[in-house]
Design a protein around this motif. Structure first.
Motif, PDB file in Angstrom:
ATOM      1  N   GLY A  61      57.936  27.923  42.042  1.00 49.83           N
ATOM      2  CA  GLY A  61      59.032  26.977  42.020  1.00 49.83           C
ATOM      3  C   GLY A  61      59.810  26.994  40.721  1.00 49.83           C
ATOM      4  N   MET A  62      59.256  27.639  39.694  1.00 47.42           N
ATOM      5  CA  MET A  62      59.967  27.766  38.424  1.00 47.42           C
ATOM      6  C   MET A  62      60.950  28.942  38.483  1.00 47.42           C
ATOM      7  SD  MET A  62      57.177  27.096  35.401  1.00 47.42           S
ATOM      8  CE  MET A  62      56.909  25.449  34.781  1.00 47.42           C
ATOM      9  N   ILE A  63      61.863  28.979  37.513  1.00 52.57           N
ATOM     10  CA  ILE A  63      62.816  30.078  37.367  1.00 52.57           C
ATOM     11  C   ILE A  63      62.442  30.840  36.107  1.00 52.57           C
ATOM     12  CG2 ILE A  63      65.246  30.695  37.141  1.00 52.57           C
ATOM     13  CD1 ILE A  63      65.852  27.881  38.385  1.00 52.57           C
ATOM     14  N   TYR A  64      62.375  32.159  36.201  1.00 53.61           N
ATOM     15  CA  TYR A  64      61.860  32.989  35.101  1.00 53.61           C
ATOM     16  C   TYR A  64      62.886  34.014  34.649  1.00 53.61           C
ATOM     17  CZ  TYR A  64      58.785  36.409  32.771  1.00 53.61           C
ATOM     18  OH  TYR A  64      58.203  37.276  31.882  1.00 53.61           O
ATOM     19  N   ASN A  65      63.132  34.095  33.343  1.00 54.84           N
ATOM     20  CA  ASN A  65      64.009  35.100  32.756  1.00 54.84           C
ATOM     21  C   ASN A  65      63.163  36.318  32.421  1.00 54.84           C
ATOM     22  OD1 ASN A  65      65.403  36.682  30.663  1.00 54.84           O
ATOM     23  ND2 ASN A  65      66.876  34.999  30.585  1.00 54.84           N
ATOM     24  N   THR A  66      63.435  37.452  33.077  1.00 51.31           N
ATOM     25  CA  THR A  66      62.577  38.631  32.950  1.00 51.31           C
ATOM     26  C   THR A  66      62.677  39.325  31.600  1.00 51.31           C
ATOM     27  OG1 THR A  66      64.278  40.091  33.884  1.00 51.31           O
ATOM     28  CG2 THR A  66      62.705  39.081  35.431  1.00 51.31           C
ATOM     29  N   VAL A  67      63.693  39.018  30.791  1.00 51.03           N
ATOM     30  CA  VAL A  67      63.835  39.644  29.476  1.00 51.03           C
ATOM     31  C   VAL A  67      63.307  38.737  28.366  1.00 51.03           C
ATOM     32  CG1 VAL A  67      65.493  40.435  27.737  1.00 51.03           C
ATOM     33  CG2 VAL A  67      65.719  41.181  30.110  1.00 51.03           C
ATOM     34  N   THR A  68      63.746  37.481  28.352  1.00 45.77           N
ATOM     35  CA  THR A  68      63.319  36.566  27.295  1.00 45.77           C
ATOM     36  C   THR A  68      61.961  35.939  27.580  1.00 45.77           C
ATOM     37  OG1 THR A  68      64.365  34.610  28.279  1.00 45.77           O
ATOM     38  CG2 THR A  68      65.732  36.017  26.852  1.00 45.77           C
ATOM     39  N   GLY A  69      61.554  35.950  28.857  1.00 50.15           N
ATOM     40  CA  GLY A  69      60.300  35.312  29.231  1.00 50.15           C
ATOM     41  C   GLY A  69      60.417  33.797  29.351  1.00 50.15           C
ATOM     42  N   GLN A  70      61.626  33.268  29.246  1.00 53.10           N
ATOM     43  CA  GLN A  70      61.808  31.823  29.321  1.00 53.10           C
ATOM     44  C   GLN A  70      61.588  31.312  30.733  1.00 53.10           C
ATOM     45  OE1 GLN A  70      65.443  30.419  27.609  1.00 53.10           O
ATOM     46  NE2 GLN A  70      65.034  28.274  28.047  1.00 53.10           N
ATOM     47  N   LEU A  71      60.920  30.175  30.821  1.00 52.75           N
ATOM     48  CA  LEU A  71      60.674  29.515  32.102  1.00 52.75           C
ATOM     49  C   LEU A  71      61.532  28.260  32.196  1.00 52.75           C
ATOM     50  CD1 LEU A  71      56.785  29.794  32.116  1.00 52.75           C
ATOM     51  CD2 LEU A  71      58.298  30.840  33.819  1.00 52.75           C
ATOM     52  N   TYR A  72      62.106  28.034  33.379  1.00 53.20           N
ATOM     53  CA  TYR A  72      62.928  26.854  33.610  1.00 53.20           C
ATOM     54  C   TYR A  72      62.300  26.011  34.719  1.00 53.20           C
ATOM     55  CZ  TYR A  72      66.483  29.748  31.285  1.00 53.20           C
ATOM     56  OH  TYR A  72      67.167  30.558  30.413  1.00 53.20           O
ATOM     57  N   ASP A  73      62.359  24.714  34.553  1.00 53.09           N
ATOM     58  CA  ASP A  73      61.882  23.788  35.579  1.00 53.09           C
ATOM     59  C   ASP A  73      62.785  23.907  36.805  1.00 53.09           C
ATOM     60  OD1 ASP A  73      61.436  21.517  37.195  1.00 53.09           O
ATOM     61  OD2 ASP A  73      60.785  20.335  35.484  1.00 53.09           O
ATOM     62  N   GLY A  74      62.203  24.290  37.939  1.00 49.11           N
ATOM     63  CA  GLY A  74      62.999  24.491  39.141  1.00 49.11           C
ATOM     64  C   GLY A  74      63.642  23.229  39.665  1.00 49.11           C
ATOM     65  N   LYS A  75      62.975  22.095  39.506  1.00 52.47           N
ATOM     66  CA  LYS A  75      63.535  20.828  39.990  1.00 52.47           C
ATOM     67  C   LYS A  75      64.726  20.400  39.135  1.00 52.47           C
ATOM     68  CE  LYS A  75      59.360  18.966  42.147  1.00 52.47           C
ATOM     69  NZ  LYS A  75      58.391  17.835  42.174  1.00 52.47           N
ATOM     70  N   LYS A  76      64.601  20.592  37.823  1.00 53.61           N
ATOM     71  CA  LYS A  76      65.703  20.266  36.911  1.00 53.61           C
ATOM     72  C   LYS A  76      66.836  21.266  37.084  1.00 53.61           C
ATOM     73  CE  LYS A  76      66.744  19.667  32.001  1.00 53.61           C
ATOM     74  NZ  LYS A  76      66.200  19.734  30.610  1.00 53.61           N
ATOM     75  N   GLY A  77      66.467  22.519  37.280  1.00 49.51           N
ATOM     76  CA  GLY A  77      67.443  23.565  37.536  1.00 49.51           C
ATOM     77  C   GLY A  77      68.106  24.124  36.290  1.00 49.51           C
ATOM     78  N   ILE A  78      69.049  25.020  36.502  1.00 50.80           N
ATOM     79  CA  ILE A  78      69.795  25.649  35.419  1.00 50.80           C
ATOM     80  C   ILE A  78      71.288  25.552  35.715  1.00 50.80           C
ATOM     81  CG2 ILE A  78      68.004  27.294  34.721  1.00 50.80           C
ATOM     82  CD1 ILE A  78      69.318  29.377  36.520  1.00 50.80           C
ATOM     83  N   THR A  79      72.084  25.556  34.660  1.00 53.66           N
ATOM     84  CA  THR A  79      73.537  25.553  34.804  1.00 53.66           C
ATOM     85  C   THR A  79      74.038  26.980  34.592  1.00 53.66           C
ATOM     86  OG1 THR A  79      73.699  23.289  33.983  1.00 53.66           O
ATOM     87  CG2 THR A  79      75.704  24.614  33.939  1.00 53.66           C
ATOM     88  N   VAL A  80      74.836  27.470  35.535  1.00 50.12           N
ATOM     89  CA  VAL A  80      75.328  28.840  35.439  1.00 50.12           C
ATOM     90  C   VAL A  80      76.825  28.903  35.749  1.00 50.12           C
ATOM     91  CG1 VAL A  80      73.080  29.743  36.177  1.00 50.12           C
ATOM     92  CG2 VAL A  80      74.915  29.468  37.862  1.00 50.12           C
ATOM     93  N   ILE A  81      77.427  29.978  35.268  1.00 49.54           N
ATOM     94  CA  ILE A  81      78.803  30.317  35.633  1.00 49.54           C
ATOM     95  C   ILE A  81      78.734  31.600  36.453  1.00 49.54           C
ATOM     96  CG2 ILE A  81      81.112  30.877  34.804  1.00 49.54           C
ATOM     97  CD1 ILE A  81      80.228  29.718  32.064  1.00 49.54           C
ATOM     98  N   PRO A  82      79.108  31.595  37.724  1.00 58.42           N
ATOM     99  CA  PRO A  82      79.127  32.845  38.497  1.00 58.42           C
ATOM    100  C   PRO A  82      80.275  33.725  38.010  1.00 58.42           C
ATOM    101  CG  PRO A  82      80.061  31.053  39.782  1.00 58.42           C
ATOM    102  CD  PRO A  82      79.550  30.431  38.517  1.00 58.42           C
TER     103      PRO A  82
END
Length: 258
Positions: A61-82
């Motif tokens: 359920g978490m979001i993972y950055n494959t380069v930095t190794g950073q984990l994000y809370d899936g419920k809180k989510g992330i802000t992105v620009i497509p």
């Protein structure tokens, strides 16, 4: 430590930071190009993801950055620009075989699916050579970190998540703004979106999927220019992506011995 020593140390630190900025143009990266950088993937972790159990703190359920190794809370989510969207058909070797890299990548206009078949009880599209094809939606984004600095990344959606990809594309296309000539569709890289994860299931099992919500237009000029520049790099072919098959990665890691 005396007050004058503290002041001198602070002044020296400020001089050093100023030097960092002055030397930023010729910072040792002159001989690097896009081939020398890894574009991070933002991977939605599931129970079968290789990171779960191997990366400290990684959970389904978490979001993972494959380069930095950073984990994000899936419920809180992330802000992105497509910034750009590219759909492809990716050919993979059967699970447990191959290097984990794609055998071939076909454009969305390819007729490769007409050469595939389904096996009983299996939703994969197989070629006669035993390899399978995945219809893959690539969403190139800029992730807005806690410091407000946008960083490039790639989100791939396939299988059950293709419906989410189409929904996101429709959201981007339906966004409207009023200009001097009336209503218009702004560029996708002008809008902010919130991506969260949610539990999903059907009669075959349970997993986590994406949930997309539009926030609104960008209000920071530098952020917009960074997103626009990334979009132009993708569309000009300067951004190279190295896809990897999660199933093969997990299979190979389970057989590694040290």
């Amino acid at each position: 430590m005396a007050k004058n020593e503290i002041a001198e140390k602070k002044e020296a630190s400020l001089v050093l930071i100023a030097s960092f900025e002055d030397d930023a143009v010729a910072g040792g990266f002159e001989n690097m190009n896009q081939e020398d950088f890894a574009l991070p993937f933002l991977r939605l972790l599931t129970n079968t993801s290789p990171e779960v159990g191997e990366v400290d703190g990684a959970m389904p359920g978490m979001i993972y950055n494959t380069v930095t190794g950073q984990l994000y809370d899936g419920k809180k989510g992330i802000t992105v620009i497509p910034c750009a969207y590219i759909r492809q058909y990716i050919e993979w070797a059967p699970r447990g075989s191959g290097s984990g890299a794609p055998i071939a990548i076909y454009p969305a206009t390819s007729d490769i699916l007409s050469r595939t078949h389904r096996e009983p009880g299996d939703n994969k599209d197989y070629l006669d050579n035993g390899n399978y094809i995945e219809n893959t939606a690539n969403h190139y984004v800029m992730v807005i970190g806690d410091n407000g600095i946008p960083e490039p990344a790639l989100i791939t959606m396939k299988s059950t998540q293709l419906k989410k990809s189409r929904k996101w594309n429709s959201m981007m296309q339906s966004a409207k703004m009023i200009g001097k000539n009336g209503a218009y569709t702004p560029p996708m890289f002008s809008q902010l979106y919130r991506l969260c994860t949610q539990a999903e299931s059907n009669d075959k099992g349970k997993w986590f999927g994406w949930e997309v919500e539009r926030i609104g237009p960008i209000e920071d000029a530098d952020m917009y220019l960074a997103a626009k520049s990334f979009a132009q790099s993708i569309n000009s072919g300067d951004v190279k992506v190295k896809h990897a098959n999660e199933e093969s990665i997990k299979e190979s890691s389970e057989h590694e011995h040290f």
